[in-house]
Design an enzyme around this catalytic site. Structure first.
Site, PDB file in Angstrom:
ATOM      1  N   SER A  15      22.939   7.921  55.831  1.00 48.95           N
ATOM      2  CA  SER A  15      23.703   6.808  55.265  1.00 48.95           C
ATOM      3  C   SER A  15      22.764   5.700  54.806  1.00 48.95           C
ATOM      4  CB  SER A  15      24.692   6.245  56.302  1.00 48.95           C
ATOM      5  OG  SER A  15      23.996   5.699  57.416  1.00 48.95           O
ATOM      6  N   LEU A  17      20.270   3.035  53.396  1.00 47.53           N
ATOM      7  CA  LEU A  17      18.975   3.095  52.713  1.00 47.53           C
ATOM      8  C   LEU A  17      18.387   4.494  52.767  1.00 47.53           C
ATOM      9  CD1 LEU A  17      17.378  -0.225  54.078  1.00 47.53           C
ATOM     10  CD2 LEU A  17      18.770   0.101  52.014  1.00 47.53           C
ATOM     11  N   ASP A  36      18.989  12.705  61.128  1.00 49.00           N
ATOM     12  CA  ASP A  36      19.874  11.645  61.605  1.00 49.00           C
ATOM     13  C   ASP A  36      20.554  12.098  62.898  1.00 49.00           C
ATOM     14  OD1 ASP A  36      21.098   9.077  59.788  1.00 49.00           O
ATOM     15  OD2 ASP A  36      22.242   9.627  61.571  1.00 49.00           O
ATOM     16  N   VAL A  58      15.025   9.839  67.014  1.00 49.53           N
ATOM     17  CA  VAL A  58      13.620   9.514  66.742  1.00 49.53           C
ATOM     18  C   VAL A  58      12.909   8.900  67.948  1.00 49.53           C
ATOM     19  CG1 VAL A  58      14.002   9.230  64.263  1.00 49.53           C
ATOM     20  CG2 VAL A  58      14.202   7.245  65.780  1.00 49.53           C
ATOM     21  N   CYS A  84      13.629   5.542  57.954  1.00 41.59           N
ATOM     22  CA  CYS A  84      14.706   4.560  57.758  1.00 41.59           C
ATOM     23  C   CYS A  84      15.585   4.400  58.996  1.00 41.59           C
ATOM     24  CB  CYS A  84      15.586   4.964  56.580  1.00 41.59           C
ATOM     25  SG  CYS A  84      14.802   4.791  54.967  1.00 41.59           S
ATOM     26  N   SER A 146      11.616  -5.235  58.109  1.00 44.68           N
ATOM     27  CA  SER A 146      12.690  -6.162  57.744  1.00 44.68           C
ATOM     28  C   SER A 146      12.076  -7.532  57.536  1.00 44.68           C
ATOM     29  CB  SER A 146      13.738  -6.232  58.862  1.00 44.68           C
ATOM     30  OG  SER A 146      14.614  -7.332  58.670  1.00 44.68           O
ATOM     31  N   TYR A 159      15.182  -7.250  67.628  1.00 43.86           N
ATOM     32  CA  TYR A 159      15.090  -6.673  66.289  1.00 43.86           C
ATOM     33  C   TYR A 159      13.821  -7.149  65.580  1.00 43.86           C
ATOM     34  CZ  TYR A 159      16.596  -5.205  61.614  1.00 43.86           C
ATOM     35  OH  TYR A 159      16.679  -4.619  60.378  1.00 43.86           O
ATOM     36  N   LYS A 163      10.585  -4.874  64.361  1.00 43.57           N
ATOM     37  CA  LYS A 163      10.177  -4.804  62.960  1.00 43.57           C
ATOM     38  C   LYS A 163       8.804  -5.445  62.755  1.00 43.57           C
ATOM     39  CE  LYS A 163      13.878  -2.700  61.506  1.00 43.57           C
ATOM     40  NZ  LYS A 163      13.808  -1.319  60.993  1.00 43.57           N
ATOM     41  N   PHE A 192      20.822  -6.170  52.513  1.00 43.76           N
ATOM     42  CA  PHE A 192      21.253  -5.062  51.658  1.00 43.76           C
ATOM     43  C   PHE A 192      22.683  -4.660  51.982  1.00 43.76           C
ATOM     44  CE2 PHE A 192      17.018  -4.893  50.324  1.00 43.76           C
ATOM     45  CZ  PHE A 192      16.913  -4.022  49.237  1.00 43.76           C
TER      46      PHE A 192
END
Length: 253
Positions: A15, A17, A36, A58, A84, A146, A159, A163, A192
């Site tokens: 899904s 990006l 995924d 992952v 991603c 990000s 987060y 990143k 996005f």
């Protein structure tokens, strides 16, 4: 990097990006493994682009190793990896109920940062054994950070840390893997129109878009995918983090 008939792996490819990137690479002739946790969505995207769906966590070493092996069995060793896969949890360090649960911080780091490195280390090992292309390249790895790595908002401590770690490891890994002809790059997207934001009321989406200087709108997944494709094809890009954000600099909250 010449993509036609080459194997590629896209994590978080079911899904947003990741799906847009999987479609873009496949359109250029790549054989794409859509990795995924959501097996059903991965199968849908893979069927659309004539790729292969691979279920993968992952953040787990064994799951990632199995996913790489499955993708390799289907298409051969990958010359391209686009990471991603990621999650976001908005929580304050000190909330109404006390300190942020350590498990919440830990989970975001495990998926976003450790998960990215996990797939990178495995894919790079396979790439290092390949014959170089005419350009001297053996592979390209693109990670997703990000803008929160630079100007994270209140509630984004986990987060932003995850990143920021991706940003921080880009150059040293690019320098290390240069000996093998493997390039390493990172995209740092802004706001996005992913499935998460698409579920917000239109008024909320418009408010977010108004904070972006130009173009004053949310980014499209195809624009992320286009940059990823350019990174794959431009052999002089290496060790760089590119912000893709319409010059957005996020306010504290």
């Amino acid at each position: 990097m010449l993509l036609k008939d080459q194997a590629a792996i896209v994590t978080g490819g079911a899904s947003g990006l990741g799906a847009a990137t999987a479609r873009k690479l496949a359109a250029q002739g790549a054989k794409v493994a859509v990795c995924d946790l959501n097996a059903k969505l991965a199968e849908t995207v893979a069927a659309e682009i004539k790729g292969v769906a691979v279920t993968c966590d992952v953040s787990d070493a064994a799951s990632a190793e199995a996913a790489i092996a499955q993708a390799t069995k289907a298409h051969g060793p990958a010359r391209v990896l686009v990471n991603c896969a990621g999650i976001g949890v908005a929580k304050r360090v000190v909330g109404r109920d006390g300190p942020m649960a350590l498990a919440d911080f830990d989970k975001v780091i495990k998926v976003n940062l450790i998960g990215t490195f996990n797939m990178l280390r495995l894919a790079a090992t396979e790439m290092s054994k390949l014959e170089p292309q005419a350009t001297g390249e053996r592979g390209v790895i693109i990670n997703t950070a990000s803008v929160a790595a630079y100007d994270g908002q209140i509630g984004q401590s986990a987060y932003s840390a995850s990143k920021g770690g991706i940003v921080g490891m880009t150059l040293p890994i690019a320098r290390e893997l240069a000996q093998f002809g493997i390039r390493v790059l990172t995209i740092a997207p802004g706001l996005f129109l992913t499935p998460l934001l698409a579920n917000l009321p239109q008024e909320a989406q418009d408010s977010l878009a108004a904070a972006i200087p130009f173009p004053r709108r949310l980014g499209n997944a195809d624009e992320f995918a286009a940059l990823a494709l350019h990174m794959v094809e431009n052999s002089y890009l290496n060790g760089e983090v590119v912000r893709l954000d319409g010059s957005l600099r996020m306010a504290p909250k």
